[in-house]
Write an enzyme that holds these catalytic residues in place. Structure first.
Site, PDB file in Angstrom:
ATOM      1  N   TYR A  15       2.257 -21.634 -13.857  1.00  0.00           N
ATOM      2  CA  TYR A  15       1.883 -20.477 -12.985  1.00  0.00           C
ATOM      3  C   TYR A  15       2.401 -20.685 -11.670  1.00  0.00           C
ATOM      4  CZ  TYR A  15      -1.314 -20.675 -16.620  1.00  0.00           C
ATOM      5  OH  TYR A  15      -2.189 -20.476 -18.013  1.00  0.00           O
TER       6      TYR A  15
ATOM      7  N   SER B  19      -5.321 -22.932 -21.683  1.00  0.00           N
ATOM      8  CA  SER B  19      -4.190 -22.164 -21.674  1.00  0.00           C
ATOM      9  C   SER B  19      -3.073 -22.597 -22.571  1.00  0.00           C
ATOM     10  CB  SER B  19      -3.524 -21.758 -20.468  1.00  0.00           C
ATOM     11  OG  SER B  19      -4.575 -21.121 -19.738  1.00  0.00           O
TER      12      SER B  19
ATOM     13  N   TYR C 173      -9.378 -14.348 -27.807  1.00  0.00           N
ATOM     14  CA  TYR C 173      -8.841 -15.037 -26.567  1.00  0.00           C
ATOM     15  C   TYR C 173      -9.494 -16.302 -26.225  1.00  0.00           C
ATOM     16  CZ  TYR C 173      -7.603 -16.214 -21.911  1.00  0.00           C
ATOM     17  OH  TYR C 173      -6.929 -16.928 -20.570  1.00  0.00           O
TER      18      TYR C 173
ATOM     19  N   VAL D 208      -6.596 -25.204 -18.118  1.00  0.00           N
ATOM     20  CA  VAL D 208      -7.550 -25.979 -17.301  1.00  0.00           C
ATOM     21  C   VAL D 208      -8.552 -27.247 -17.891  1.00  0.00           C
ATOM     22  CG1 VAL D 208      -7.563 -24.076 -15.764  1.00  0.00           C
ATOM     23  CG2 VAL D 208      -9.137 -24.093 -17.785  1.00  0.00           C
TER      24      VAL D 208
ATOM     25  N   LYS E 183      -1.670 -20.871 -25.352  1.00  0.00           N
ATOM     26  CA  LYS E 183      -0.979 -19.580 -25.241  1.00  0.00           C
ATOM     27  C   LYS E 183       0.562 -19.688 -25.768  1.00  0.00           C
ATOM     28  CE  LYS E 183      -3.911 -18.282 -21.220  1.00  0.00           C
ATOM     29  NZ  LYS E 183      -3.986 -18.265 -19.790  1.00  0.00           N
TER      30      LYS E 183
HETATM   31  O1  DON Z   1      -8.985 -17.759 -19.334  1.00  0.00           O
HETATM   32  C1  DON Z   1      -9.127 -18.629 -18.720  1.00  0.00           C
HETATM   33  O2  DON Z   1      -9.453 -18.772 -17.494  1.00  0.00           O
HETATM   34  C2  DON Z   1      -9.118 -19.938 -19.476  1.00  0.00           C
HETATM   35  N1  DON Z   1      -9.752 -19.828 -20.825  1.00  0.00           N
HETATM   36  C3  DON Z   1      -7.735 -20.682 -19.520  1.00  0.00           C
HETATM   37  C4  DON Z   1      -7.097 -20.722 -18.110  1.00  0.00           C
HETATM   38  C5  DON Z   1      -6.181 -21.838 -18.089  1.00  0.00           C
HETATM   39  O3  DON Z   1      -6.130 -22.849 -18.819  1.00  0.00           O
HETATM   40  C6  DON Z   1      -5.280 -21.746 -16.986  1.00  0.00           C
HETATM   41  N2  DON Z   1      -4.374 -22.907 -16.877  1.00  0.00           N
HETATM   42  N3  DON Z   1      -4.139 -23.795 -16.131  1.00  0.00           N
END
Ligand code: DON
Length: 303
Positions: free
Chosen positions: A239, A63, A188, A257, A66
């Protein structure tokens, strides 16, 4: 205190927590990473960079990507983009579905998964190959021409994307997306699967610490746009833990993540930290503690 000493002190403190948290497993390829990694890097406005621990080891940015897609979209579009994506904290999990129905397919902010899918959709409309465009930008800003999408991670996430597909289809039903769901999802997933080190990330984010100026001196964003992205990082970047992050760290930050957290200290530097063990809300446990120590030692919290 010299900055190298500060980072060493932060790393010593972090070592006491090493291995804390759980490596994320809903993307199976991420569960294979050794949870004991720890790295921190700091890049200053003149482009000098220093680090401690595994600061040059690439990991999955997830993430954190983003932040950069949002910057590329804002650099190339007008304010009308904000009619499709909000900019308020969600107070719910990064992959939550519930708010989307209440708010008729308009995601709360650009950093929850739904919002990031809408940002990627916008970037696809602008440039076509959104993840390729992002990769080229990150290579230039980090000065690392070897940055790549980790195809193993991308395939793993694409094979376990039911939740993101649900979010994307739901938004498509409200007309929030302009491109086919499959295209948006693919782009994405590829953007999230880019592998970068703490060094690469800290350098690539310097434009946010430096009023929108890229490392070649050109302006990617106006000063006002850079201020706004930093504000959204502070209020939405972690978040449902954004309040805790402001309380403990007190600077704009964006987690992923993969265990990375990127933080920006406007007017001074960018700091990236990596440790794969996550808390229940998807943020690196050791990374958060390290940044807490860092802003306490330096006094560089905005509060
Ligand atoms: O879309 C997802 O769930 C992952 N590619 C990215 C989520 C993420 O990194 C949330 N951050 N803490």
């Amino acid at each position: 205190m010299e900055m190298s000493k500060v980072l060493e002190r932060v790393a010593e403190e972090a070592a006491q927590l090493r291995g804390a948290g759980m490596v994320m497993d809903y993307i199976p390829a991420l569960a294979e990473v050794d949870p004991d990694h720890f790295g921190i890097a700091l890049a200053e406005l003149d482009g000098s960079v220093l680090g401690v621990g595994d600061w040059e080891t690439p990991f999955s940015v997830q993430s954190i990507s983003k932040v950069f897609t949002l910057a590329l979209v804002l650099a190339g579009s007008d304010e009308s983009f904000w009619q499709r994506v909000g900019r308020e904290p969600s107070g719910s999990a990064f992959n939550s579905l519930v708010q989307l129905e209440h708010e008729r397919g308009i995601p709360r902010n650009p950093f929850i998964n739904a919002g990031a899918l809408a940002v990627t959709d916008e970037l696809i409309s602008m440039v076509g190959d959104a993840s390729g465009d992002l990769l080229a930008f990150l290579r230039e800003e980090s000065g690392n021409p070897d940055l790549e999408v980790d195809e193993n991670v991308a395939a793993s996430e694409a094979a376990h994307a039911d939740r993101n597909l649900a979010l994307a289809h739901f938004m498509a039903s409200y007309g929030t997306l302009r491109n086919p769901v499959a295209t948006v999802l693919d782009q994405y997933v590829r953007q999230c699967s880019i592998a970068m080190s703490c060094r690469d990330l800290a350098l690539a984010a310097l434009f946010l610490a430096d009023r929108g100026f890229r490392r070649d001196g050109s302006a990617l964003l106006s000063c006002r746009q850079a201020k706004r992205i930093n504000a959204i990082m502070l209020t939405c970047g972690t978040y449902d833990a954004a309040g805790e992050f402001a309380y403990r760290v007190g600077v704009p930050g964006k987690s992923g993540v993969g265990g990375g957290i990127l933080s920006v200290i406007p007017g001074r530097c960018a700091v990236a930290v990596w440790s794969p063990g996550l808390d229940k809300r998807g943020n690196s446990v050791v990374g958060m503690a390290a940044l807490d120590h860092f802003t306490t030692l330096t006094g560089w919290s905005v509060f």
